[in-house]
Scaffold this motif. Structure first.
Motif, mmCIF file in Angstrom:
data_model
loop_
_atom_site.group_PDB
_atom_site.id
_atom_site.type_symbol
_atom_site.label_atom_id
_atom_site.label_comp_id
_atom_site.label_asym_id
_atom_site.label_seq_id
_atom_site.Cartn_x
_atom_site.Cartn_y
_atom_site.Cartn_z
ATOM 1 N N ARG A 1 31.022 48.781 83.860
ATOM 2 C CA ARG A 1 29.657 48.417 83.478
ATOM 3 C C ARG A 1 29.655 47.148 82.617
ATOM 4 N NH1 ARG A 1 25.799 52.804 83.250
ATOM 5 N NH2 ARG A 1 25.037 51.944 81.285
ATOM 6 N N THR A 2 30.613 47.081 81.699
ATOM 7 C CA THR A 2 30.703 45.901 80.833
ATOM 8 C C THR A 2 31.032 44.650 81.637
ATOM 9 O OG1 THR A 2 31.462 47.324 79.029
ATOM 10 C CG2 THR A 2 31.846 44.957 78.811
ATOM 11 N N VAL A 3 31.958 44.774 82.583
ATOM 12 C CA VAL A 3 32.319 43.629 83.424
ATOM 13 C C VAL A 3 31.112 43.160 84.225
ATOM 14 C CG1 VAL A 3 33.729 42.908 85.383
ATOM 15 C CG2 VAL A 3 34.750 44.239 83.538
ATOM 16 N N LEU A 4 30.357 44.088 84.766
ATOM 17 C CA LEU A 4 29.178 43.722 85.546
ATOM 18 C C LEU A 4 28.144 43.004 84.688
ATOM 19 C CD1 LEU A 4 27.439 43.844 88.096
ATOM 20 C CD2 LEU A 4 26.715 46.131 87.400
ATOM 21 N N ALA B 1 29.178 35.376 86.931
ATOM 22 C CA ALA B 1 29.321 35.087 88.360
ATOM 23 C C ALA B 1 28.002 35.408 89.044
ATOM 24 C CB ALA B 1 30.456 35.900 88.962
ATOM 25 N N PRO B 2 27.314 34.427 89.612
ATOM 26 C CA PRO B 2 26.017 34.698 90.241
ATOM 27 C C PRO B 2 26.058 35.779 91.310
ATOM 28 C CG PRO B 2 26.335 32.338 89.975
ATOM 29 C CD PRO B 2 27.638 32.986 89.606
ATOM 30 N N ILE B 3 27.190 35.916 91.998
ATOM 31 C CA ILE B 3 27.255 36.914 93.056
ATOM 32 C C ILE B 3 27.113 38.329 92.501
ATOM 33 C CG2 ILE B 3 29.773 37.106 92.980
ATOM 34 C CD1 ILE B 3 29.726 37.485 95.996
ATOM 35 N N LEU B 4 27.529 38.533 91.237
ATOM 36 C CA LEU B 4 27.383 39.857 90.632
ATOM 37 C C LEU B 4 25.917 40.164 90.343
ATOM 38 C CD1 LEU B 4 30.412 40.194 88.208
ATOM 39 C CD2 LEU B 4 30.108 41.115 90.499
#
Length: 692
Positions: free
Chosen positions: A256-259, A264-267
């Motif tokens: 969740r933290t990485v997201l 990164a726009p793709i995320l």
């Protein structure tokens, strides 16, 4: 350094050490010699000039090939100082040999050597190193773990060569564009090793607590939406996706933290997809709240069609729009996830449609939404304006009625119309605004807008007696609030421009008794329009009071023949008075007097005289009198049964003769219509008698 005189084993060791600590041209010489020795393991030795023993035993070739792996390991250990132009030459020694020796380096006790193994994996981008890199995420040395983290991310980003750089962001696009020296290999083997790497990434993501590295989680977020061409790939992707739903797993919170924090726009596009995954929906909505570049906006706007799914549309409501109070109004903060006016003009058509869905789908202040959608109204593309019209606020919808494109204006008019909704109260401010707008658009260049505006005027006003919608509105108002209805009608009667509409509505609703004094007072106005004066007489003729009778009788002295004709039609006019008008020069007055005499009188001299006068009108040389005579005959036949009518046979014969020989088309058509109605009445009467 002269090493040719050394034994081959010592020469390889010396060259490897020299390559590790050397500089410039020296390293190039050392590398070339090591590449030559490492090539002994795969080159055929020239047998010319060999003795018989060497030819039989091949001792020389085997002796040289014995130290080829040692030379290749020395090349790998000195990879940092290996010149760039010689790396491709060194990698041509064989992919499997490099994979094998690199895996040996990854198990070396020296952390520096293990880190070199990761450098080789990153510089070649070969999927054969994927499992090795994932295993090194748990290395005991921190620098090795960090290098493994970066290397795994580089290997994963190499799989996104089809993506535009803006989708990955500046940082990750630079990693993907790094200089890579790929090794040649069998495509089937490369694909199999890539599947093994995906499985290792999925395992590493689930075991985050063992290594605390972000790259497996980021790689899983980037890869899990893929379908997979093989069963191994599908199992790996499915394992990655399952981690999204494992709310209580130790790896779930770091993911969740990485997201939320990865630039990164793709995320951001992935977050839009995962709004329907309940365990991660909150962090997905938080990721959508921040957009720092036009690329991050585009990734979401291009995929807003996904919000057609109701569950995802409900999840979009959780996205918080940063706003603040400023001078009593709500304004957006700088961090709000919306493109600026300049950025909006740079969007393509699909992204602009997504922008409309995005603004309309978020939960925000109505004033802010109107402000964000205003730019759509001025878009040069008619399709975009049509989409904006579909979601426009009721206050802004009226502006789309003036759109130069007919489709946009038509759709706006359909949405703006009050059909199927509760109409505003007659006389209220909102009703007056809609009426003014409708009357203005009755002159629109669009036929649909004019039509709907006409219908809206009829639906909202009470002064169009010819319209069923207007009459219904008047009846509803009279039933719900009679005092207000009377007040509005009297206001109309005091306005010359609306006076005729008010009188017509009184007559249409049968409220002549209620407005008797108002109608009588209007008859005293000598500046009345002749048509309105005739209508007033017709209305007062239905009122039985003495004042109404006097007003009707006074109308017989009018100069307008329509007024006189309507006064004659009134029941207040005595038969004796009618005798004076049966020979009038005006056809309307004459026909009305004769009709009243025939309808009101019984068999006798008056009736016989009226029949003769009617026959005289039907045979009159003047076209207007013949036409009025046919009208009078038709009205008499409709209002008086045939068996009690004086001279009806003669009238029917004359009318039948007129249908065949009348010279004037209008008179002949009216006569034909009259005869047709007589036949219908006669047929109905016969059927009724037979039934009895």
């Amino acid at each position: 350094m002269h090493t040719r005189s050394m034994p081959l084993r010592l020469e390889v060791a010396a060259l490897g050490e020299g390559l590790r600590v050397g500089e410039g041209v020296e390293c190039q010489h050392f590398a070339l010699r090591l590449i030559e020795i490492a090539g002994y393991g795969q080159q055929r030795i020239d047998d010319r000039g060999m003795g018989p023993i060497e030819l039989v035993t091949g001792l020389s070739g085997r002796w040289r090939a014995r130290y080829a792996p040692m030379a290749l390991r020395a090349l790998a250990a000195g990879w940092e100082n290996l010149p760039t132009d010689l790396r491709k030459l060194a990698l041509s020694l064989g992919r499997m040999r490099w994979v094998s020796v690199t895996k040996q380096l990854s198990a070396d006790p020296d952390a520096r050597i293990r880190k070199i193994a990761l450098d080789i994996a990153r510089d070649t981008g070969d999927p054969g190193f994927g499992v090795m890199v994932c295993s090194m995420l748990s290395d005991e040395h921190q620098q090795v773990r960090l290098a493994a983290d970066r290397t795994l991310l580089a290997l994963v980003l190499d799989m996104f060569g089809h993506l535009d750089g803006d989708m990955l962001g500046e940082q990750y696009d630079a990693i993907r564009k790094r200089l890579v020296n790929p090794m040649l290999g069998d495509p089937a083997i490369l694909e199999l090793e890539r599947c093994s790497m995906l499985s290792a990434i999925a395992d590493a993501a689930w075991s985050f607590s063992n290594h605390r590295c972000r790259s497996p989680l980021l790689a899983s977020l980037l890869l899990m939406d893929r379908q997979g061409a093989t069963s191994m790939e599908r199992r790996a992707f499915e394992k990655m996706r399952r981690l999204l739903s494992e709310r209580h797993h130790p790896s779930h919170m770091p993911m969740r933290t990485v997201l939320r924090t990865t630039a990164a726009p793709i995320l951001r596009e992935r977050a839009l997809r995962w709004l329907v995954v309940d365990p991660i929906a909150n962090v997905a909505s938080a990721r959508l709240e921040i957009a720092e570049s036009i690329a991050e906006h585009r990734t979401v706007l291009d995929n807003m069609h996904l919000c057609v799914r109701p569950m995802r549309a409900r999840g979009l409501n959780r996205v918080r729009v940063a706003s603040k109070q400023e001078n009593g109004t709500v304004v957006l903060e700088d961090t709000a996830p919306f493109v600026s006016q300049q950025e909006y003009t740079e969007l393509d058509q699909n992204a602009k449609r997504g922008y409309i869905r995005w603004v309309n789908g978020l939960s925000m202040d109505a004033g802010i939404r109107r402000q964000l959608l205003e730019r759509v109204m001025a878009d040069s593309d008619a399709h975009i304006r049509l989409h904006g019209c579909c979601v426009a606020d009721a206050f802004d919808l009226a502006d789309y009625l003036y759109d130069p494109n007919a489709s946009v204006a038509r759709h706006a008019a359909v949405r703006w119309s009050s059909v199927g909704t509760a109409t505003p109260t007659v006389g209220s401010a909102s009703c007056e605004r809609r009426l003014n707008s409708a009357r203005l658009n009755q002159r629109s260049s669009s036929a649909w807008v004019r039509r709907i505006s006409d219908e809206e005027v009829e639906r909202l006003s009470i002064d169009l007696a010819s319209s069923p919608s207007s009459r219904l509105q008047a009846r509803r108002l009279f039933a719900s609030d009679p005092a207000k209805f009377v007040r509005l009608i009297r206001q109309m009667l005091h306005q010359p421009a609306r006076r005729a509409g008010g009188v017509d509505m009184i007559l249409a609703l049968g409220l002549e008794d209620r407005f008797e004094m108002d109608l009588i007072s209007l008859t005293n106005d000598h500046q009345l329009d002749d048509r309105l004066a005739a209508t007033l007489v017709r209305g007062l003729s239905k009122v039985g009071s003495a004042a109404a009778r006097d007003a009707v009788l006074r109308s017989l002295e009018s100069d307008d023949q329509r007024v006189v004709a309507n006064a004659i039609e009134s029941v207040h006019t005595p038969i004796e008075t009618l005798m004076e008008y049966k020979g009038d020069d005006h056809h309307r007055v004459r026909s009305s007097a004769i009709r009243r005499m025939l309808v009101s009188s019984k068999r006798g001299e008056v009736a016989d005289a009226a029949v003769e006068d009617l026959i005289g009108m039907l045979t009159d040389a003047r076209v207007g009198h013949r036409l009025a005579g046919v009208w009078a005959a038709q009205r008499v036949f409709e209002s008086k049964p045939n068996d009690r009518m004086v001279g009806w046979r003669e009238l029917v014969l004359i009318l039948d003769e007129m249908t065949r020989h009348e010279a004037d088309d209008s008179v002949r058509a009216r006569a034909d219509q009259c005869v047709h109605r007589l036949l219908v009445q006669q047929r109905a009467r016969v059927l009724e008698e037979n039934a009895v």
